[in-house]
Structure formats: structure tokens, C-alpha cells
Design a protein around this motif. Sequence first.
Motif, PDB file in Angstrom:
ATOM      1  N   UNK A 184       0.835  -1.206   0.000  1.00  0.00           N
ATOM      2  CA  UNK A 184       0.000   0.000   0.000  1.00  0.00           C
ATOM      3  C   UNK A 184       0.867   1.251   0.000  1.00  0.00           C
ATOM      4  N   UNK A 185       1.896   1.260   0.836  1.00  0.00           N
ATOM      5  CA  UNK A 185       2.776   2.418   0.927  1.00  0.00           C
ATOM      6  C   UNK A 185       3.517   2.662  -0.384  1.00  0.00           C
ATOM      7  N   UNK A 186       3.945   1.587  -1.035  1.00  0.00           N
ATOM      8  CA  UNK A 186       4.659   1.716  -2.307  1.00  0.00           C
ATOM      9  C   UNK A 186       3.791   2.375  -3.368  1.00  0.00           C
ATOM     10  N   UNK A 187       2.493   2.096  -3.327  1.00  0.00           N
ATOM     11  CA  UNK A 187       1.587   2.672  -4.322  1.00  0.00           C
ATOM     12  C   UNK A 187       1.162   4.103  -3.982  1.00  0.00           C
ATOM     13  N   UNK A 188       1.592   4.602  -2.812  1.00  0.00           N
ATOM     14  CA  UNK A 188       1.183   5.951  -2.408  1.00  0.00           C
ATOM     15  C   UNK A 188       2.323   6.955  -2.372  1.00  0.00           C
ATOM     16  N   UNK A 210      15.354  15.155   5.651  1.00  0.00           N
ATOM     17  CA  UNK A 210      16.102  13.898   5.633  1.00  0.00           C
ATOM     18  C   UNK A 210      15.622  12.917   6.687  1.00  0.00           C
ATOM     19  N   UNK A 211      15.077  13.435   7.785  1.00  0.00           N
ATOM     20  CA  UNK A 211      14.660  12.529   8.856  1.00  0.00           C
ATOM     21  C   UNK A 211      13.252  11.964   8.639  1.00  0.00           C
ATOM     22  N   UNK A 212      12.650  12.297   7.502  1.00  0.00           N
ATOM     23  CA  UNK A 212      11.364  11.664   7.185  1.00  0.00           C
ATOM     24  C   UNK A 212      11.643  10.428   6.346  1.00  0.00           C
ATOM     25  N   UNK A 213      11.452   9.280   6.933  1.00  0.00           N
ATOM     26  CA  UNK A 213      11.714   8.008   6.271  1.00  0.00           C
ATOM     27  C   UNK A 213      10.452   7.159   6.313  1.00  0.00           C
ATOM     28  N   UNK A 214       9.975   6.793   5.152  1.00  0.00           N
ATOM     29  CA  UNK A 214       8.761   5.990   5.089  1.00  0.00           C
ATOM     30  C   UNK A 214       9.026   4.577   5.600  1.00  0.00           C
ATOM     31  N   UNK A 215       8.089   4.080   6.390  1.00  0.00           N
ATOM     32  CA  UNK A 215       8.215   2.734   6.926  1.00  0.00           C
ATOM     33  C   UNK A 215       6.848   2.073   6.963  1.00  0.00           C
ATOM     34  N   UNK A 216       6.714   0.865   6.422  1.00  0.00           N
ATOM     35  CA  UNK A 216       5.427   0.170   6.489  1.00  0.00           C
ATOM     36  C   UNK A 216       4.997  -0.135   7.921  1.00  0.00           C
ATOM     37  N   UNK A 217       5.922  -0.088   8.869  1.00  0.00           N
ATOM     38  CA  UNK A 217       5.544  -0.304  10.262  1.00  0.00           C
ATOM     39  C   UNK A 217       4.600   0.777  10.760  1.00  0.00           C
ATOM     40  N   UNK A 218       4.682   1.945  10.135  1.00  0.00           N
ATOM     41  CA  UNK A 218       3.787   3.046  10.511  1.00  0.00           C
ATOM     42  C   UNK A 218       2.580   3.142   9.575  1.00  0.00           C
ATOM     43  N   UNK A 219       2.328   2.105   8.792  1.00  0.00           N
ATOM     44  CA  UNK A 219       1.130   2.067   7.961  1.00  0.00           C
ATOM     45  C   UNK A 219       1.310   2.702   6.607  1.00  0.00           C
ATOM     46  N   UNK A 220       0.321   3.453   6.186  1.00  0.00           N
ATOM     47  CA  UNK A 220       0.334   4.035   4.844  1.00  0.00           C
ATOM     48  C   UNK A 220       0.991   5.414   4.860  1.00  0.00           C
TER      49      UNK A 220
END
Length: 504
Positions: A37-41, A85-95
Motif C-alpha cells: 500500500x505504501x509503495x503505491x502511495x 532527511x529525517x522523514x523516512x517511510x516505513x510500512x511499520x507506521x502504515x500508509x
Amino acid sequence: MTALHPAESLQQHVLEIGARLKSPPSDLLVNSVFASELAHQQHLFDALGMTDIAQTLVALELQPIPEAEGRALLAALLELQQKPDDFVLSPECGDLYTNREAWLTERTGAVGWLGAGRARREAITTAFVIVMRKALLDFELALAGLGSMMVEQAAIHRLSIMPDYTYLQAAQPTTLGHYLLSFAYPLIRDLERLDLLFKQLNCSPIGCGSTNGSQIPQGRQQAAQLLGFAGVIEHARDAMWQADVCINCVSILNTGSITLSRLAEDLQIFSTQEFGLIELDDRHARASKIMPQKKNPFALTHVRAFANKMIGLSATVTASSRTPSGQPDNRLLIYGELPEAVRQATEVSELMAEVLEHLRFKADRGRQLIESGWTLATDLAETLVLECGLDFRAAHQLVGFLAGEFQQYSVSVLSPEIIIAACEQRLGRRIELSRAQLEKALDLLHAIESRQEAGGTSMSSMEAMLNACSAQFTRYREQALILRTYLEDKEEELLRLAEALATR
């Protein structure tokens, strides 16, 4: 910074663990479903930020959010919009929405006001519409550019004679210009459909809540205006769960890609040694690693492959939309797949325009293919109707008989005497046909120019079509440029307004 319960992690906070849900998601759910889901957003990041900023500005105006908290939230949103730079997407935090919320939570307690009366899906949907709106304008520009290139090449080649083909059999004489122009009209129809689709996407879903709005004032019209929309989708539930717009979009991608695929396949056939009508520029070809003589028309192969992909995507979008009316599963894939498909369609259109611009037509071969065959058979039959009084069915049978008898030769082997004798033998009728009449019937330029009515190959007919198509493509290009500039100006205006309020 938001104060978390001592036993509460950031993940638990943004995923609402400890309220209705008592345990965090499993690793398998996180690493497969959430990650997908995150990859598609990810490409929605900028648009989602603009959506949040606009909603916060309206909330400040309507005062469901206190001024101090609103200004703090705006400042954090503007900082996040710069992709720190400190904003890193992680699926652990959902979408994407909850990943952004996690970053904001660590910086301001005002983040709790961000979702007032708003569903996560509403914010993501609004961002998706914003992205699609811009992508469609780029696609419209590319299609209009391709159409203009078709018109330009059709004008250059309005007298480049070649056979037209049906069933891949030489049919009648035409010109490369007339042939190319036949693909301009489907592009115009796609542009008409794109124009209607853009008007649908230019109505905002923002502030719709989830199905029926919210008691907390949302300022739907104000937020839509800040984001450059022409208005809002009238019904809140419809705004949240529209499926037909995505189907309309993929349908346009489907028809457009098939039009280009048909042209690409024709050109690929015309470039073979057997046809020898055209040659692609080297920049649009690929060499064989084993056969040194080959020049593979690779650009055309890519255009055809893209059409195959769009046929598959059309089935995917349509099938995933056939759900109960309040389901998000028809979006999870589409959020990423559809904007990416529009981007690729834009590139394919630009590539085809470049192919046409540098294409080389072999005029001698075009004339040779006509003169060595029977493509003037219809012109001969029509001359027998106009000059000799035969009805068309009789003339058709007579010329068909002659084509069978002399198939190893070209139509030029015929003489008036042969035709008159065949008519007496086959039809039992005596006709008068002069050599001048026969020569006129078999004259290539006369065959082209004699088709005077609308849509024909004559110079006057071609001139009318070229002018009409050129005007249409120019109009759509100018319209798309104006709209794109307007949307860019609205984004800059929104950010300036937010910065002014955040730092006041």
C-alpha cells in the motif's frame, strides 16, 4: 511534541492501537500488505501535503482549530513539505497518511487537530485526484503534440503515393499523408474524452468526511478553491467512493494506446524488407546481437507492448471497482498504477511523435508497389461505370475477371481491346472505351485527386482536414498549458499563504 503514554510506541499511536485494536499488526501484514500500500502511495506525498495545508488553513478560518495550534501545525506541515532527511517511510507506521502523522507527532502536539472530521481515505483520495489532474494535463499536451506532428507529416507527404492496405493486401492507391491523418481523428476523440475527464477530476472530494460529511466545519468550497479546483463533488458519499472516474481514465488510456499500437504495428510491417515502404531512424532502432544485418524497430515494439499493458490494467481497474460501494480495495492498487500508467502513456505519445518526425518514406517503393499490382482496379471499375454505362456490380465482375486472368501482370497490361472483348465474353455487352479514357483511369495522380468529397485524398479535401485537425490540436495544447500554469500558480499561492500565517 505529542505526549505518548509511557507504554505506547509511535507505531501504536498512529495505528490507533490500544483503542478498538488491542494488538499491533503482524509482521506479515506489515511487510506484505502495508508495504505494498505504501509503495503505491509514495508519489502522492506532495499532493497530500498540499491537501493537509489547505485543510488546516480553512480550519483556522472557520475556527474549529485554535489559532496557536493551527499556526504550529502549518509550520510543521510546511517543514514536512520540504521532504526533510529525517522523514523516512516505513510500512511499520502504515500508509503514507500515518507515516506523515508519525513524523508530525514527534514535532508538534497540534497534530491531533489534523484529522478533525476527516477520514484518512478522504485525504489520500484528494491527493490522488490532484496528482491525476496534473498527470492528465501532461498527457493532453503529449497527445496534442503527437497530433500536431501527424498533421505536419501528413502535410509533407500529401503526395507521397503508396498502396493502402486492407487485410494486409494492397487495396487502393493512397498517400502517406492521407494514411497518417486517419490516426489523427482518434487522437482528437481521445482529447475530447480527456477534456471531459479533467472536468470530472477538477471537482474536489475534500471535506466529504467519509460518507456523509462532518459536524465539524470543513469548508469544502474554500478548501477546493485553495487547491485550484473548479468546485466540489456535490454528494459527500459519491465524493468518497467514485469508481467510474478511474474506469473512464483507464478507458482513455486503453483507446489511446490501441490507436498508437495499430499505427506502430503498421509501421513495423511497412519497414520490413517485403514491404520496404519506410525506414525508422537509427535512434529508434536496436541492433541484433547475433544477426549483423538487422535493424529492429524497437521503439515501435515498446509502443505495442504498452498497449498490451493498458488492456491488462483496464481489466484490473474495472474488476477492482466491482465491489460493494464503500470498499477501499478498489483503490489500493490504483493509487499507484493509474498515475504511473498516465505518465507512461505521456512518454509513449512523445516517443511516437519523435518516431514520426524522423521517419523516412521510400517514395520510389510506394509508386513501384502500385504500378506492379492491381490497386487501380477499383478506379478502372468506376471508369467503366462513369464512361461506359455499366452498373457497378457488372463493372466489378468484369474487372475481377481480368484481375484473375492477368494476375501475374500489373493492371497496366490491359488495353481497351482486351477490356471490350472481355466485356462481350463475360457480360454479353458491347462497350466503347478509348485509350485516353483507360489511361486516365490508370493514372495515379488522377486516382488521388479524383476523390474530391470530404475525407478523400484530393488536395482540397486534405487541406480542409489538415487545417481542421491542426486547429483542434492547437486548441487542446493551449488549453492544457493554461490549466497547468493556473494549477502551478495556485500551489505557489497556497504555500505563500500558509507561510505567512505560520510565521505571523
